[in-house]
Design an enzyme around this catalytic site. Structure first.
Site, short mmCIF file in Angstrom:
data_model
loop_
_atom_site.label_atom_id
_atom_site.label_comp_id
_atom_site.label_asym_id
_atom_site.label_seq_id
_atom_site.Cartn_x
_atom_site.Cartn_y
_atom_site.Cartn_z
N THR A 36 0.83 -1.21 0.00
CA THR A 36 0.00 0.00 0.00
C THR A 36 0.87 1.26 0.00
OG1 THR A 36 -1.52 -1.26 1.41
CG2 THR A 36 -1.99 1.07 1.13
N ARG B 120 7.93 -2.63 2.66
CA ARG B 120 8.11 -2.70 4.12
C ARG B 120 8.49 -4.09 4.53
NH1 ARG B 120 3.19 0.67 6.73
NH2 ARG B 120 3.62 2.51 5.46
N SER C 184 6.24 3.98 8.36
CA SER C 184 5.10 4.72 8.90
C SER C 184 4.91 4.47 10.39
CB SER C 184 3.86 4.37 8.09
OG SER C 184 2.80 5.20 8.47
N HIS C 185 3.77 3.90 10.75
CA HIS C 185 3.42 3.72 12.16
C HIS C 185 3.90 2.39 12.71
CE1 HIS C 185 0.62 2.18 9.28
NE2 HIS C 185 0.37 1.21 10.12
N LYS D 260 10.09 4.02 0.19
CA LYS D 260 9.11 4.28 -0.86
C LYS D 260 9.64 5.36 -1.79
CE LYS D 260 6.51 7.13 2.43
NZ LYS D 260 5.24 7.44 3.07
N ASP E 290 2.02 10.16 13.50
CA ASP E 290 2.64 8.83 13.49
C ASP E 290 4.14 8.88 13.18
OD1 ASP E 290 2.47 9.50 10.80
OD2 ASP E 290 2.30 7.41 10.18
N ASP F 46 6.11 8.69 10.58
CA ASP F 46 6.64 9.54 9.52
C ASP F 46 5.84 10.82 9.32
OD1 ASP F 46 4.52 8.04 8.57
OD2 ASP F 46 5.20 8.18 6.50
N ASP G 71 2.61 11.52 8.66
CA ASP G 71 1.51 11.75 7.72
C ASP G 71 0.13 11.46 8.30
OD1 ASP G 71 1.88 9.04 7.71
OD2 ASP G 71 2.06 8.83 5.53
N ARG G 72 0.09 10.79 9.46
CA ARG G 72 -1.22 10.51 10.06
C ARG G 72 -1.53 11.50 11.18
NH1 ARG G 72 -2.22 4.03 10.54
NH2 ARG G 72 -1.81 3.60 8.34
N THR H 109 -7.94 2.05 -1.17
CA THR H 109 -7.10 2.39 -0.03
C THR H 109 -5.67 2.72 -0.47
OG1 THR H 109 -8.41 1.02 1.43
CG2 THR H 109 -6.15 1.44 2.10
N GLU I 207 -8.54 9.43 4.49
CA GLU I 207 -8.72 8.00 4.70
C GLU I 207 -9.13 7.79 6.15
OE1 GLU I 207 -6.15 5.11 2.36
OE2 GLU I 207 -4.70 6.55 3.12
N GLU I 208 -9.90 6.73 6.37
CA GLU I 208 -10.33 6.41 7.74
C GLU I 208 -9.16 6.07 8.64
OE1 GLU I 208 -9.62 3.11 8.61
OE2 GLU I 208 -8.94 2.91 6.54
N SER I 209 -8.02 5.73 8.03
CA SER I 209 -6.85 5.27 8.79
C SER I 209 -6.03 6.46 9.29
CB SER I 209 -6.00 4.38 7.90
OG SER I 209 -5.70 5.05 6.68
N LYS J 177 -0.63 12.53 2.65
CA LYS J 177 -1.43 12.95 3.78
C LYS J 177 -0.49 13.66 4.75
CE LYS J 177 -1.22 8.25 5.43
NZ LYS J 177 -1.78 7.03 4.90
N ARG K 265 -8.98 -6.40 8.07
CA ARG K 265 -9.67 -5.22 8.61
C ARG K 265 -11.16 -5.32 8.29
NH1 ARG K 265 -5.14 -2.51 9.76
NH2 ARG K 265 -3.55 -2.06 8.18
C1 G1P Z 1 -2.90 1.25 5.82
C2 G1P Z 1 -4.17 2.06 5.79
C3 G1P Z 1 -4.22 2.91 4.54
C4 G1P Z 1 -2.97 3.78 4.47
C5 G1P Z 1 -1.72 2.92 4.59
C6 G1P Z 1 -0.47 3.75 4.66
O1 G1P Z 1 -2.87 0.37 4.73
O2 G1P Z 1 -5.31 1.24 5.87
O3 G1P Z 1 -5.37 3.69 4.55
O4 G1P Z 1 -2.92 4.49 3.27
O5 G1P Z 1 -1.79 2.10 5.77
O6 G1P Z 1 -0.45 4.60 5.79
P1 G1P Z 1 -3.30 -1.18 4.82
O7 G1P Z 1 -2.43 -1.79 5.90
O8 G1P Z 1 -4.73 -1.19 5.24
O9 G1P Z 1 -3.06 -1.74 3.45
ZN ZN Z 2 2.65 7.25 8.16
#
Ligand code: G1P
Ligand code: ZN
Length: 543
Positions: free
Chosen positions: A18, A22, A113-114, A126, A277, A279, A281-282, A344, A363-365, A376, A496
């Protein structure tokens, strides 16, 4: 200094997910693993000789080592200049800002990321294209294809480059320019938001707490929130980025940002709480004892956008990822602007923003952003909220409740089942696919199924098609259940479940989401056979 051409053999697992590639840190540390992937990027993007590249990361374990390798490989692959954040630091949105501002050919961002960091944690890489956004699928697919045929990579034999002092160093025929990672980004924020109004809100005794979670936003938040906006010292907590994020899980949600959550739900709660988070972006937005779901946050920002100077002229449109609630759709409808539903992942928003079709995305995330960059942006969302609070002079909860009263409430929650054996997770998804025909038209409790499908998307700008983006079960009243497998995990599978129920009745708006969604949760478990197939009885994380 000479270019060394190193023979290598391909790895078969370098498929970006996504958000980039990673893996566990140890995987990246294996001989040639990072080098192969970086060479695959350089081969696929074919930057003209002398091009400029942006490089930075979230400061996690292995960030510095990886940056040294990337710099030496960039020099050996004909780049003329690399802009790198001081200390190897650049948040994801700041990297996007730098790529755009200095019009670099692209950028490499090092982050998982997180996901937790440290020697036993995760690492990631990335590639972002010249518009500042994540590489679209055709680029990531080309990188993956190249990685499968990788036979050699190019690297300069040179000593490590100093990254801690701002200035320029020569590396072969290339210049390494160490830049202040914060200033370009902070300047951009000043053009978008009314810093004067926020300053006077804070001067009037409004109290806030921002949790940087020992991740990359610490230096950004200190400079912007404490220095430029005048919040008292200590308003930013966990402000020093650490390679292992202080052993934490730098994901701003109610589970992982519990330190902040305890403060905003505690006796001496501040008026506003927020977190970002790994990096940067959240974002998570909190009021005094009140949590704003990311889907609602996007809708509230959209409805109040013109209060911020950068959005005074209104929005061209809004985009949200498919599993994100339809709260933003209702605002778009009221504003008379289009609302796009994308798969997503942030990479799907880029084309829409470049074409001028949308201004805000979410995004909901816990991801929200706009066309000011192509990622983001956590701190941007925080500043946007502060701008709105400074103008409206109401609390967070009051603003959200007024919003629900006007548009109705899209009650929302996501249940994650992490670390499942891949086979049983796939089994759940397969079972759902096999049930489409039986489910469609059926009555499940008080809900009638009106459609059942696997979401696919045709990009309205370039016509590219993305299939298999998540199973949707849609009900007659607009309620929904969505099932999706994560594309960012590094261990087993994460399933999810996204739950959404539309509630127009104000007298029910006070209900806790888990209570309001109880029937849908039961239906989700029943139709997916999740408990039977995985042996799990509870989600790992509820957001
Ligand atoms: C998750 C989130 C998605 C976000 C991505 C990167 O991806 O659901 O919205 O863009 O992290 O931060 P997923 O693990 O669901 O593929
Ligand atoms: Zn992030």
């Amino acid at each position: 200094m000479s270019v060394r051409i190193v023979a290598t053999i391909p790895f078969t697992d370098q498929k970006p997910g996504t958000s980039g590639l990673r893996k566990k840190v140890r995987v990246f540390q294996a001989a040639n693993y990072l080098e192969n992937f970086v060479q695959s990027i350089f081969d696929s993007i074919a930057a003209p000789r002398g091009s400029t590249l942006t490089v930075g990361g979230d400061g996690r374990y292995y960030n510095r080592e990886a940056i040294q390798i990337i710099l030496k490989m960039a020099a050996a692959n004909g780049f003329g200049r690399v802009l790198v954040g001081q200390g190897g630091i650049l948040s994801t949105p700041a990297a996007s800002c730098v790529i755009r501002k200095y019009q670099t050919f692209g950028g490499i961002v090092l982050s998982a990321s997180h996901n937790p960091g440290g020697p036993d944690g995760d690492f990631g890489i990335k590639y972002n294209i010249g518009n500042g956004g994540p590489a679209p699928e055709k680029v990531t697919e080309a990188i993956f294809a190249r990685s499968k045929a990788m036979a050699e990579y190019r690297i300069l034999d040179a000593a490590d480059i100093p990254l801690d002092v701002i200035g320029e160093t020569r590396l072969g025929d290339m210049t390494v320019q160490v830049i202040d990672p914060v200033s370009d980004y902070a300047e951009l924020m000043e053009t978008l938001f009314d810093f004067g109004a926020i300053r006077s809100l804070l001067a009037g005794g409004f109290r806030l707490k921002f949790d940087a979670m020992h991740a990359v936003t610490g230096p950004y938040a200190r400079e912007i929130i404490e220095k430029r906006l005048g919040a008292p010292a200590g308003s930013v907590m966990n402000a020093v980025p650490l390679p292992d994020f202080g052993n934490g899980h730098p994901d701003p949600n109610l589970t992982y940002a519990h330190e902040l959550v305890e403060i905003v739900y505690g006796a001496a709660a501040p008026d506003f709480g927020a977190a970002s988070d790994g990096d940067g972006d959240r974002n998570m937005i909190l009021g005094k004892g009140f949590f704003v779901t990311p889907s609602d946050s996007l809708a509230v920002l959209a409805a109040n956008a013109t209060l911020a100077p950068g959005y005074r002229n209104g929005l061209a449109g809004i985009a949200r990822s498919m599993p994100t609630s339809a709260a933003a759709d209702r605002v778009a409808q009221a504003l008379g602007v289009p609302c796009y539903e994308t798969p997503t992942g942030w990479k799907f928003f880029g084309n829409l923003m470049d074409a001028g079709k949308v201004t805000l995305c979410g995004e909901e995330s816990f991801g929200t952003g706009s066309d000011h960059v192509r990622e983001k942006d956590g701190l941007w969302a925080v500043l946007f909220w502060l701008n709105i609070l400074a103008v409206r002079r109401q609390g967070v909860e009051a603003i959200v409740r007024e919003h629900w009263a006007r548009y109705g409430r899209n009650v929302y929650s996501r249940h994650d089942y992490e670390g499942l054996p891949t086979e049983s997770a796939n089994g759940v998804m397969q079972h759902l696919h096999d049930s489409f025909a039986v489910l469609t038209g059926s009555q499940l409790g008080s809900y009638k199924v009106v459609f059942c499908d696997d979401f696919s998307y045709i990009d309205p700008i370039d016509g590219s098609v993305s299939t298999g983006q998540g199973v949707r079960i849609g009900f007659g009243d607009g309620s929904r259940i969505v099932f999706r497998l994560s594309g960012t995990g590094t261990e087993g599978a994460t399933l999810r479940i996204y739950l959404e129920a539309y509630e127009p009745d104000v007298s029910k708006h006070h209900l806790d989401a888990q209570v309001a969604l109880a029937e849908l949760i039961g239906i989700a478990l029943q139709v997916s056979q999740l408990r039977e197939r995985t042996g799990r009885t509870e989600p790992t994380v509820i957001t």
